[in-house]
Design a protein around this motif. Structure first.
Motif, PDB file in Angstrom:
ATOM      1  N   GLY A 143      33.112 -10.416 -58.283  1.00  0.00           N
ATOM      2  CA  GLY A 143      33.310  -9.891 -59.659  1.00  0.00           C
ATOM      3  C   GLY A 143      32.414  -8.621 -59.792  1.00  0.00           C
ATOM      4  N   ILE A 144      32.738  -7.715 -60.337  1.00  0.00           N
ATOM      5  CA  ILE A 144      32.164  -6.632 -60.540  1.00  0.00           C
ATOM      6  C   ILE A 144      31.985  -6.123 -62.354  1.00  0.00           C
ATOM      7  CG2 ILE A 144      31.834  -3.868 -60.324  1.00  0.00           C
ATOM      8  CD1 ILE A 144      33.579  -4.391 -57.715  1.00  0.00           C
ATOM      9  N   ALA A 145      30.798  -6.746 -62.881  1.00  0.00           N
ATOM     10  CA  ALA A 145      30.410  -6.557 -64.286  1.00  0.00           C
ATOM     11  C   ALA A 145      29.102  -6.220 -64.249  1.00  0.00           C
ATOM     12  CB  ALA A 145      31.109  -7.608 -64.966  1.00  0.00           C
ATOM     13  N   GLY A 146      28.499  -5.069 -65.157  1.00  0.00           N
ATOM     14  CA  GLY A 146      27.308  -4.818 -65.245  1.00  0.00           C
ATOM     15  C   GLY A 146      26.741  -3.563 -65.988  1.00  0.00           C
ATOM     16  N   ARG A 147      25.731  -3.197 -65.900  1.00  0.00           N
ATOM     17  CA  ARG A 147      25.402  -2.072 -66.628  1.00  0.00           C
ATOM     18  C   ARG A 147      26.021  -0.590 -66.089  1.00  0.00           C
ATOM     19  NH1 ARG A 147      19.995   1.324 -66.875  1.00  0.00           N
ATOM     20  NH2 ARG A 147      20.004   2.305 -69.056  1.00  0.00           N
ATOM     21  N   ILE A 315      30.101  -1.927 -67.735  1.00  0.00           N
ATOM     22  CA  ILE A 315      31.402  -1.698 -66.981  1.00  0.00           C
ATOM     23  C   ILE A 315      31.952  -2.912 -66.341  1.00  0.00           C
ATOM     24  CG2 ILE A 315      31.966  -0.535 -64.809  1.00  0.00           C
ATOM     25  CD1 ILE A 315      31.667   1.664 -66.532  1.00  0.00           C
ATOM     26  N   VAL A 316      33.140  -3.132 -66.447  1.00  0.00           N
ATOM     27  CA  VAL A 316      34.044  -4.119 -65.507  1.00  0.00           C
ATOM     28  C   VAL A 316      35.142  -3.419 -64.876  1.00  0.00           C
ATOM     29  CG1 VAL A 316      35.397  -6.028 -66.057  1.00  0.00           C
ATOM     30  CG2 VAL A 316      33.544  -5.649 -67.656  1.00  0.00           C
ATOM     31  N   SER A 317      35.062  -3.934 -63.634  1.00  0.00           N
ATOM     32  CA  SER A 317      36.158  -3.612 -62.732  1.00  0.00           C
ATOM     33  C   SER A 317      36.576  -4.877 -62.044  1.00  0.00           C
ATOM     34  CB  SER A 317      35.385  -2.566 -61.832  1.00  0.00           C
ATOM     35  OG  SER A 317      36.423  -2.429 -60.508  1.00  0.00           O
ATOM     36  N   THR A 318      37.877  -4.944 -61.760  1.00  0.00           N
ATOM     37  CA  THR A 318      38.589  -5.854 -60.944  1.00  0.00           C
ATOM     38  C   THR A 318      39.580  -5.629 -59.967  1.00  0.00           C
ATOM     39  OG1 THR A 318      40.196  -5.972 -62.617  1.00  0.00           O
ATOM     40  CG2 THR A 318      38.580  -7.404 -63.072  1.00  0.00           C
ATOM     41  N   PRO A 319      38.904  -5.179 -58.829  1.00  0.00           N
ATOM     42  CA  PRO A 319      39.754  -4.529 -57.468  1.00  0.00           C
ATOM     43  C   PRO A 319      40.889  -5.810 -57.432  1.00  0.00           C
ATOM     44  CG  PRO A 319      37.345  -4.515 -57.024  1.00  0.00           C
ATOM     45  CD  PRO A 319      37.587  -5.304 -58.445  1.00  0.00           C
TER      46      PRO A 319
END
Length: 336
Positions: A143-147, A315-319
């Motif tokens: 998961g990629i979620a953070g400031r 920021i939220v990114s979902t490859p």
């Protein structure tokens, strides 16, 4: 990784003898496959969620077909096909879909170091479709979620009356990045997803004619961050989880002929003079495990940030959960 685990400085990594000098191999565990995404701890994610002030969601992705033909000469144009089995039905498929041709994230299979190989010493013998080792799927599983913190170097340089020379493929030094951050009065924290806006994408898509774009691509001189040890040290020592930019390759391309990241074999001509020779990518991805995002659409986010003076957001990114993939569309949004 425990939230209180101490991480060596880049200078300490450079002095390593138990692994390639300048590498983070083993720092996050002998079997680690996500690198600096380990800095995105639950504490950082919880803190990032408090940055949602208005609930506005800003798209950070260009359309998949934006670059036609693609900037890279090794890729083909995307072809989108639709069909129907009956009048009130549609399905589709894609030909020549290159996951890294538009707004994207480099996975750790994408680039290895010419002397030491791939991140954490992973054998490329495993790099096959459907084998999950070191694939982009690991980012998705983690998961990629953070400031997210945006540093608008383009706006900073224009305010100083010295716009970035994209036509010449200018290498942007660390001083301009830190200068822009200081002007924005933004704090940089461990676990941040760092976004750097250079203005390359805006110029390429909005200020150049198709003929001018084709002409510039022939020379393949593209602006970006300067390939330098101080750039790498700054990125690592701030413990950023990820770096994403609005240009083609994060760093200026091609790498300089006197790049500090040339290996002895490359200097002696024992390694093919390929385009990544001496690239900072070889260190950031393969040695340090820092995920890189390229061609992110940062213009709308920059305009909102400049308007209210808030340069951080969630920021939220979902490859794509593509088993064994080398990269993916970013599928990223900023939530302010």
């Amino acid at each position: 990784m425990p939230e209180d685990k101490q991480v060596p400085t880049y200078a300490e990594l450079r002095a390593r003898t138990d692994a390639p000098a300048g590498s983070a191999w083993g720092i996050f565990g002998a079997d680690d496959e996500v690198g600096t995404l380990n800095h995105l701890t639950p504490r950082q994610v919880r803190a990032a969620a408090t940055l949602v002030r208005t609930g506005e969601v800003i798209n950070l992705n260009l359309p998949l077909e934006t670059f036609d033909p693609p900037v890279s000469p090794y890729r083909k144009s995307l072809r989108h096909h639709m069909y129907s089995n009956y009048p009130y039905h549609r399905d589709e498929y894609l030909d020549s879909f290159y996951p890294q041709a538009s707004t994207q994230i480099d996975g750790f299979r994408h680039i290895g170091h010419p002397e030491f190989g791939f991140y954490n010493g992973t054998s490329p013998d495993r790099f096959q479709p459907h084998d999950p080792v070191l694939g982009i799927n690991r980012f998705t599983e983690r998961g990629i979620a953070g400031r997210g913190v945006l540093i608008d170097v383009d706006r900073y340089r224009r305010a100083q009356g010295r716009p970035i020379d994209h036509a010449a493929g200018e290498a942007i030094g660390l001083g301009d990045i830190t200068g822009a951050a200081a002007r924005q009065q933004v704090d940089l924290l461990p676990g941040d997803i760092l976004l750097i806006r250079t203005g390359w994408m805006h110029r390429h898509l909005n200020e150049l004619s198709p003929e001018q774009r084709d002409e510039e691509k022939k020379g393949m001189r593209l602006s970006g961050l300067r390939a330098a040890e101080d750039t790498v040290a700054w990125l690592w020592d701030h413990r950023f989880a990820m770096l994403a930019t609005d240009n083609f390759s994060v760093e200026a391309f091609p790498p300089p002929v006197d790049s500090p990241f040339l290996t002895d074999k490359e200097r002696r001509g024992e390694v093919s003079h390929f385009s990544y020779r001496g690239a900072m990518h070889n260190v950031l991805i393969a040695l340090l495990g820092l995920p890189l995002g390229e061609l992110w659409n940062l213009d709308d986010l920059a305009a909102r940030c400049a308007a209210d003076g808030n340069w951080d957001c969630l920021i939220v990114s979902t490859p794509l959960n593509l088993t064994g993939g080398t990269g993916s569309p970013a599928n990223a949004v900023a939530i302010r």
